[in-house]
Design a protein around this motif. Structure first.
Motif, mmCIF file in Angstrom:
data_model
loop_
_atom_site.group_PDB
_atom_site.id
_atom_site.type_symbol
_atom_site.label_atom_id
_atom_site.label_comp_id
_atom_site.label_asym_id
_atom_site.label_seq_id
_atom_site.Cartn_x
_atom_site.Cartn_y
_atom_site.Cartn_z
ATOM 1 N N THR A 88 -15.735 45.118 -1.506
ATOM 2 C CA THR A 88 -16.618 43.964 -1.281
ATOM 3 C C THR A 88 -16.952 43.848 0.197
ATOM 4 O O THR A 88 -18.126 43.658 0.565
ATOM 5 C CB THR A 88 -15.947 42.671 -1.793
ATOM 6 O OG1 THR A 88 -15.692 42.809 -3.191
ATOM 7 C CG2 THR A 88 -16.822 41.460 -1.544
ATOM 8 N N ASN A 89 -15.947 43.974 1.054
ATOM 9 C CA ASN A 89 -16.178 43.898 2.506
ATOM 10 C C ASN A 89 -17.096 45.021 2.958
ATOM 11 O O ASN A 89 -18.003 44.797 3.778
ATOM 12 C CB ASN A 89 -14.856 43.954 3.272
ATOM 13 C CG ASN A 89 -14.019 42.706 3.080
ATOM 14 O OD1 ASN A 89 -14.533 41.660 2.691
ATOM 15 N ND2 ASN A 89 -12.729 42.809 3.331
ATOM 16 N N GLN A 90 -16.877 46.224 2.448
ATOM 17 C CA GLN A 90 -17.720 47.350 2.840
ATOM 18 C C GLN A 90 -19.147 47.155 2.348
ATOM 19 O O GLN A 90 -20.104 47.509 3.054
ATOM 20 C CB GLN A 90 -17.130 48.659 2.307
ATOM 21 C CG GLN A 90 -15.868 49.076 3.035
ATOM 22 C CD GLN A 90 -15.211 50.311 2.444
ATOM 23 O OE1 GLN A 90 -15.512 50.703 1.315
ATOM 24 N NE2 GLN A 90 -14.318 50.922 3.204
ATOM 25 N N ALA A 91 -19.329 46.593 1.164
ATOM 26 C CA ALA A 91 -20.673 46.335 0.635
ATOM 27 C C ALA A 91 -21.388 45.308 1.511
ATOM 28 O O ALA A 91 -22.578 45.456 1.817
ATOM 29 C CB ALA A 91 -20.589 45.855 -0.814
ATOM 30 N N GLU A 92 -20.656 44.258 1.925
ATOM 31 C CA GLU A 92 -21.250 43.250 2.805
ATOM 32 C C GLU A 92 -21.636 43.867 4.143
ATOM 33 O O GLU A 92 -22.720 43.592 4.684
ATOM 34 C CB GLU A 92 -20.284 42.082 3.000
ATOM 35 C CG GLU A 92 -20.099 41.236 1.738
ATOM 36 C CD GLU A 92 -18.967 40.225 1.861
ATOM 37 O OE1 GLU A 92 -18.253 40.222 2.901
ATOM 38 O OE2 GLU A 92 -18.781 39.445 0.910
ATOM 39 N N LEU A 121 -22.360 47.007 4.682
ATOM 40 C CA LEU A 121 -23.499 47.885 4.415
ATOM 41 C C LEU A 121 -24.791 47.074 4.357
ATOM 42 O O LEU A 121 -25.817 47.489 4.917
ATOM 43 C CB LEU A 121 -23.274 48.638 3.102
ATOM 44 C CG LEU A 121 -24.318 49.670 2.719
ATOM 45 C CD1 LEU A 121 -24.454 50.730 3.797
ATOM 46 C CD2 LEU A 121 -23.963 50.314 1.389
ATOM 47 N N ASP A 122 -24.746 45.909 3.724
ATOM 48 C CA ASP A 122 -25.931 45.039 3.685
ATOM 49 C C ASP A 122 -26.329 44.614 5.099
ATOM 50 O O ASP A 122 -27.519 44.620 5.444
ATOM 51 C CB ASP A 122 -25.675 43.799 2.810
ATOM 52 C CG ASP A 122 -25.614 44.128 1.326
ATOM 53 O OD1 ASP A 122 -26.118 45.206 0.940
ATOM 54 O OD2 ASP A 122 -25.061 43.308 0.560
ATOM 55 N N ARG A 123 -25.351 44.231 5.938
ATOM 56 C CA ARG A 123 -25.648 43.837 7.327
ATOM 57 C C ARG A 123 -26.267 45.007 8.094
ATOM 58 O O ARG A 123 -27.225 44.843 8.851
ATOM 59 C CB ARG A 123 -24.372 43.353 8.026
ATOM 60 C CG ARG A 123 -23.932 41.954 7.607
ATOM 61 C CD ARG A 123 -22.843 41.392 8.521
ATOM 62 N NE ARG A 123 -21.577 42.119 8.420
ATOM 63 C CZ ARG A 123 -20.636 41.877 7.516
ATOM 64 N NH1 ARG A 123 -20.832 40.918 6.620
ATOM 65 N NH2 ARG A 123 -19.532 42.569 7.493
ATOM 66 N N LEU A 124 -25.713 46.210 7.877
ATOM 67 C CA LEU A 124 -26.251 47.389 8.568
ATOM 68 C C LEU A 124 -27.671 47.706 8.098
ATOM 69 O O LEU A 124 -28.513 48.122 8.907
ATOM 70 C CB LEU A 124 -25.333 48.594 8.345
ATOM 71 C CG LEU A 124 -23.970 48.526 9.055
ATOM 72 C CD1 LEU A 124 -23.087 49.683 8.601
ATOM 73 C CD2 LEU A 124 -24.138 48.539 10.559
ATOM 74 N N ARG A 125 -27.953 47.509 6.813
ATOM 75 C CA ARG A 125 -29.321 47.745 6.313
ATOM 76 C C ARG A 125 -30.308 46.797 6.980
ATOM 77 O O ARG A 125 -31.412 47.189 7.363
ATOM 78 C CB ARG A 125 -29.365 47.562 4.795
ATOM 79 C CG ARG A 125 -28.822 48.734 4.034
ATOM 80 C CD ARG A 125 -29.022 48.560 2.531
ATOM 81 N NE ARG A 125 -28.407 49.667 1.825
ATOM 82 C CZ ARG A 125 -27.674 49.558 0.747
ATOM 83 N NH1 ARG A 125 -27.460 48.366 0.220
ATOM 84 N NH2 ARG A 125 -27.163 50.620 0.171
ATOM 85 N N VAL A 126 -29.900 45.525 7.093
ATOM 86 C CA VAL A 126 -30.764 44.530 7.740
ATOM 87 C C VAL A 126 -31.001 44.930 9.205
ATOM 88 O O VAL A 126 -32.135 44.916 9.696
ATOM 89 C CB VAL A 126 -30.156 43.114 7.630
ATOM 90 C CG1 VAL A 126 -30.877 42.127 8.522
ATOM 91 C CG2 VAL A 126 -30.171 42.638 6.173
ATOM 92 N N ALA A 127 -29.911 45.306 9.905
ATOM 93 C CA ALA A 127 -30.034 45.708 11.315
ATOM 94 C C ALA A 127 -30.903 46.954 11.439
ATOM 95 O O ALA A 127 -31.740 47.061 12.358
ATOM 96 C CB ALA A 127 -28.655 45.958 11.915
ATOM 97 N N LEU A 128 -30.749 47.916 10.527
ATOM 98 C CA LEU A 128 -31.553 49.141 10.543
ATOM 99 C C LEU A 128 -33.030 48.814 10.329
ATOM 100 O O LEU A 128 -33.905 49.369 11.016
ATOM 101 C CB LEU A 128 -31.050 50.115 9.473
ATOM 102 C CG LEU A 128 -31.781 51.446 9.380
ATOM 103 C CD1 LEU A 128 -31.670 52.210 10.696
ATOM 104 C CD2 LEU A 128 -31.226 52.280 8.236
ATOM 105 N N GLU A 129 -33.295 47.899 9.409
ATOM 106 C CA GLU A 129 -34.685 47.492 9.159
ATOM 107 C C GLU A 129 -35.275 46.837 10.419
ATOM 108 O O GLU A 129 -36.422 47.105 10.795
ATOM 109 C CB GLU A 129 -34.759 46.548 7.955
ATOM 110 C CG GLU A 129 -36.142 46.128 7.553
ATOM 111 C CD GLU A 129 -37.046 47.281 7.157
ATOM 112 O OE1 GLU A 129 -38.267 47.135 7.365
ATOM 113 O OE2 GLU A 129 -36.566 48.329 6.677
ATOM 114 N N GLU A 130 -34.480 45.993 11.074
ATOM 115 C CA GLU A 130 -34.948 45.355 12.317
ATOM 116 C C GLU A 130 -35.205 46.413 13.393
ATOM 117 O O GLU A 130 -36.215 46.355 14.109
ATOM 118 C CB GLU A 130 -33.928 44.326 12.811
ATOM 119 C CG GLU A 130 -33.855 43.080 11.941
ATOM 120 C CD GLU A 130 -32.728 42.132 12.359
ATOM 121 O OE1 GLU A 130 -32.029 42.413 13.363
ATOM 122 O OE2 GLU A 130 -32.553 41.118 11.673
#
Length: 130
Positions: free
Chosen positions: A89-93, A95-104
């Motif tokens: 769960t922590n890794q999925a969260e 990963l979601d934060r990293l996806r958002v940062a990557l998109e930015e």
């Protein structure tokens, strides 16, 4: 003679009764011996059953111990699984934060590329005019 005959008859009758008593006593002795043998056989069977009961009780104690160990292992496995689930769960969260940062970062890169393209076009225009 008559008294002798009566006495002999009485004697024979008494001897007959004695023989019947002896036969009855023999039959009773045999019956008592059979009962003793039956009691001994039942005592032996009781001893056998007592041994089986002790073995069963010992087996039950061992099984109970193994069940306790198994339950402890299951509980430990459950805790490990819960730990893994929390990590996932922590890794999925993350990963979601990293996806958002990557998109930015991708949008920022596109913006900067646009600015660079504009600056390059302006420089080429300035060089062409000069």
């Amino acid at each position: 003679q008559r008294e002798l005959a009566e006495s002999q008859g009485a004697l024979r009758s008494t001897q007959g009764e004695l023989r019947m008593s002896q036969l009855t006593a023999e039959r009773d002795r045999k019956a008592a011996e059979e009962m003793r043998q039956e009691v001994d056989a039942k005592k032996q069977r009781i001893d056998e059953l007592d041994g089986e009961l002790k073995e069963t009780r010992s087996s039950l104690v061992q099984t109970h111990g193994k069940l306790g160990e198994s339950m402890a292992l299951s509980e430990a496995r459950g805790e490990v699984i819960e730990g893994h689930e929390a990590t996932i769960t922590n890794q999925a969260e993350e990963l979601d934060r990293l996806r958002v940062a990557l998109e930015e970062l991708r949008r920022e890169g596109e913006r900067l590329q646009g600015e660079l393209d504009d600056e390059t076009a302006k420089r080429k225009a300035a060089e062409a005019l000069a």
